[in-house]
Scaffold this motif. Structure first.
Motif, PDB file in Angstrom:
ATOM      1  N   ILE A 145     -46.797 -30.060  16.700  1.00 18.51           N
ATOM      2  CA  ILE A 145     -47.019 -29.857  18.137  1.00 18.51           C
ATOM      3  C   ILE A 145     -46.825 -31.205  18.835  1.00 18.51           C
ATOM      4  O   ILE A 145     -47.419 -32.218  18.429  1.00 18.51           O
ATOM      5  N   ALA A 146     -46.004 -31.222  19.856  1.00 17.49           N
ATOM      6  CA  ALA A 146     -45.772 -32.468  20.608  1.00 17.49           C
ATOM      7  C   ALA A 146     -47.033 -32.819  21.394  1.00 17.49           C
ATOM      8  O   ALA A 146     -47.746 -31.928  21.873  1.00 17.49           O
ATOM      9  N   GLU A 147     -47.284 -34.117  21.528  1.00 21.24           N
ATOM     10  CA  GLU A 147     -48.454 -34.554  22.294  1.00 21.24           C
ATOM     11  C   GLU A 147     -48.407 -33.973  23.712  1.00 21.24           C
ATOM     12  O   GLU A 147     -49.433 -33.559  24.258  1.00 21.24           O
ATOM     13  N   ILE A 187     -49.441 -32.726   9.944  1.00 21.94           N
ATOM     14  CA  ILE A 187     -49.833 -32.692   8.530  1.00 21.94           C
ATOM     15  C   ILE A 187     -50.198 -31.273   8.096  1.00 21.94           C
ATOM     16  O   ILE A 187     -49.703 -30.774   7.090  1.00 21.94           O
ATOM     17  N   CYS A 188     -51.083 -30.627   8.860  1.00 21.34           N
ATOM     18  CA  CYS A 188     -51.538 -29.260   8.547  1.00 21.34           C
ATOM     19  C   CYS A 188     -51.031 -28.319   9.639  1.00 21.34           C
ATOM     20  O   CYS A 188     -51.053 -28.682  10.804  1.00 21.34           O
ATOM     21  N   THR A 189     -50.689 -27.110   9.257  1.00 21.52           N
ATOM     22  CA  THR A 189     -50.473 -26.073  10.262  1.00 21.52           C
ATOM     23  C   THR A 189     -51.815 -25.777  10.927  1.00 21.52           C
ATOM     24  O   THR A 189     -52.795 -25.469  10.240  1.00 21.52           O
ATOM     25  N   ALA A 241     -49.742 -30.453  23.713  1.00 23.73           N
ATOM     26  CA  ALA A 241     -50.973 -30.206  22.952  1.00 23.73           C
ATOM     27  C   ALA A 241     -52.022 -29.421  23.737  1.00 23.73           C
ATOM     28  O   ALA A 241     -52.671 -28.520  23.196  1.00 23.73           O
ATOM     29  N   TRP A 242     -52.221 -29.760  25.014  1.00 18.61           N
ATOM     30  CA  TRP A 242     -53.284 -29.071  25.768  1.00 18.61           C
ATOM     31  C   TRP A 242     -53.030 -27.566  25.837  1.00 18.61           C
ATOM     32  O   TRP A 242     -53.972 -26.776  25.901  1.00 18.61           O
ATOM     33  N   SER A 243     -51.770 -27.152  25.822  1.00 18.37           N
ATOM     34  CA  SER A 243     -51.478 -25.716  25.918  1.00 18.37           C
ATOM     35  C   SER A 243     -51.865 -24.970  24.638  1.00 18.37           C
ATOM     36  O   SER A 243     -51.896 -23.738  24.630  1.00 18.37           O
ATOM     37  N   VAL A 254     -54.452 -33.492  18.320  1.00 21.79           N
ATOM     38  CA  VAL A 254     -53.826 -32.189  18.051  1.00 21.79           C
ATOM     39  C   VAL A 254     -52.427 -32.401  17.472  1.00 21.79           C
ATOM     40  O   VAL A 254     -52.037 -31.772  16.479  1.00 21.79           O
ATOM     41  N   SER A 255     -51.682 -33.312  18.081  1.00 16.95           N
ATOM     42  CA  SER A 255     -50.319 -33.579  17.611  1.00 16.95           C
ATOM     43  C   SER A 255     -50.337 -34.165  16.199  1.00 16.95           C
ATOM     44  O   SER A 255     -49.605 -33.718  15.308  1.00 16.95           O
ATOM     45  N   TYR A 256     -51.200 -35.150  15.984  1.00 15.41           N
ATOM     46  CA  TYR A 256     -51.267 -35.826  14.679  1.00 15.41           C
ATOM     47  C   TYR A 256     -51.679 -34.864  13.569  1.00 15.41           C
ATOM     48  O   TYR A 256     -51.029 -34.779  12.515  1.00 15.41           O
TER      49      TYR A 256
END
Ligand code: ZN
Length: 276
Positions: free
Chosen positions: A134-136, A227-229, A139-141, A221-223
């Motif tokens: 997820i792009a930073e 790594i994990c879904t 992320a809020w969405s 959220v992005s970071y």
């Protein structure tokens, strides 16, 4: 906007004067499961507006995210807390898990596991829409809403060895009170600058704003998603500011009352009791 919680295991909207059952107002029983309601967070603002006109009932909120697949904790995410802990700032989010069975309601008792148990007030992210990479900027969405949490920590279990290990020391049953509701992101005047605080038995111990986070909510959220879904219902404890008990030489004892608060979200009140 909406405020979503759990009354007797069912999704409920929280209002100042009581609660409204989400499935009943929607005419859709599949929304009764709070985890389904979180996954369908895009539908909730319209239902919340409709529920405002419904009669309210009383109740005691339970765990607003009762069955998350993952609960992440982020350590040392405020400079002030890293400094009081005599630890260097981590180059990437220092991540551990709180196993989901530690989650508790906003007024649940904390069952002390020993004499080195500490408080950590934190803003907690609830993922609504999962994803990977997820792009930073997006992320809020993916966030259903924010809630408040206590990352209660047994420092003896956490820090008793070298190297330390975080996850078990923070996963005793009752060591993750959250609530009182998941509050949609659009309810915050500034979603990147939320005040939070913690009092223990009437003494102000912690007070900070999320604008002081080292790794912001969108970054986390992005970071983590690199790594994990991430899945709907995943929970991220975003880290605690300075003022924890370990740095004060004053840890929790039976009878202590932990009052946690945050702008817009509301309050937790957790009484400490002796564990078995
Ligand atoms: Zn923490």
């Amino acid at each position: 906007m909406f405020r979503l919680t759990n009354i007797n295991g069912r999704s409920a909207f929280q209002f100042d004067d009581g609660f409204v059952d989400v499935a009943k107002v929607a005419g859709d029983e599949s929304l009764a499961d709070p985890m389904n309601a979180i996954a369908r967070f895009g539908e909730l603002s319209a239902l919340y507006a409709k529920a405002g006109a419904s009669p309210k009932s009383s109740g005691t909120p339970g765990v607003c995210v009762p069955k998350p697949a993952k609960v992440f904790g982020i350590g040392l995410n405020y400079k002030s807390h890293a400094a009081e802990s005599n630890m260097e700032l981590p180059p990437a989010p220092l991540t551990f898990t709180k196993f989901p069975s530690c989650l508790a309601g906003p007024t649940a008792d904390v069952e002390l596991s020993g004499d080195m148990v500490d408080w950590e007030v934190e803003i907690v992210v609830v993922i609504g829409k999962g994803g990977r990479h997820i792009a930073e900027s997006a992320a809020w969405s993916h966030v259903a809403g924010l809630t408040l949490g206590q990352d209660i920590s047994d420092r003896k279990v956490q820090l008793g060895g070298k190297p330390p290990q975080f996850s078990l020391g923070k996963s005793f049953d009752t060591y993750g009170p959250i609530g009182p509701a998941i509050v949609s992101v659009d309810a915050f005047p500034n979603r990147d600058d939320i005040a939070l605080w913690c009092d223990v038995s009437g003494e102000r111990m912690q007070e900070a704003r999320t604008s002081n986070l080292i790794f912001t909510i969108p970054y986390l959220v992005s970071y983590l998603s690199s790594i994990c879904t991430l899945e709907s219902g995943d929970v991220i404890f975003t880290g605690t500011p300075d003022g924890v008990g370990m740095a004060r030489g004053r840890l929790l004892k039976a009878g202590d009352v932990i009052d946690s608060g945050a702008d817009v979200i509301g309050a937790l009140r957790n009484v400490c009791v002796a564990g078995k």
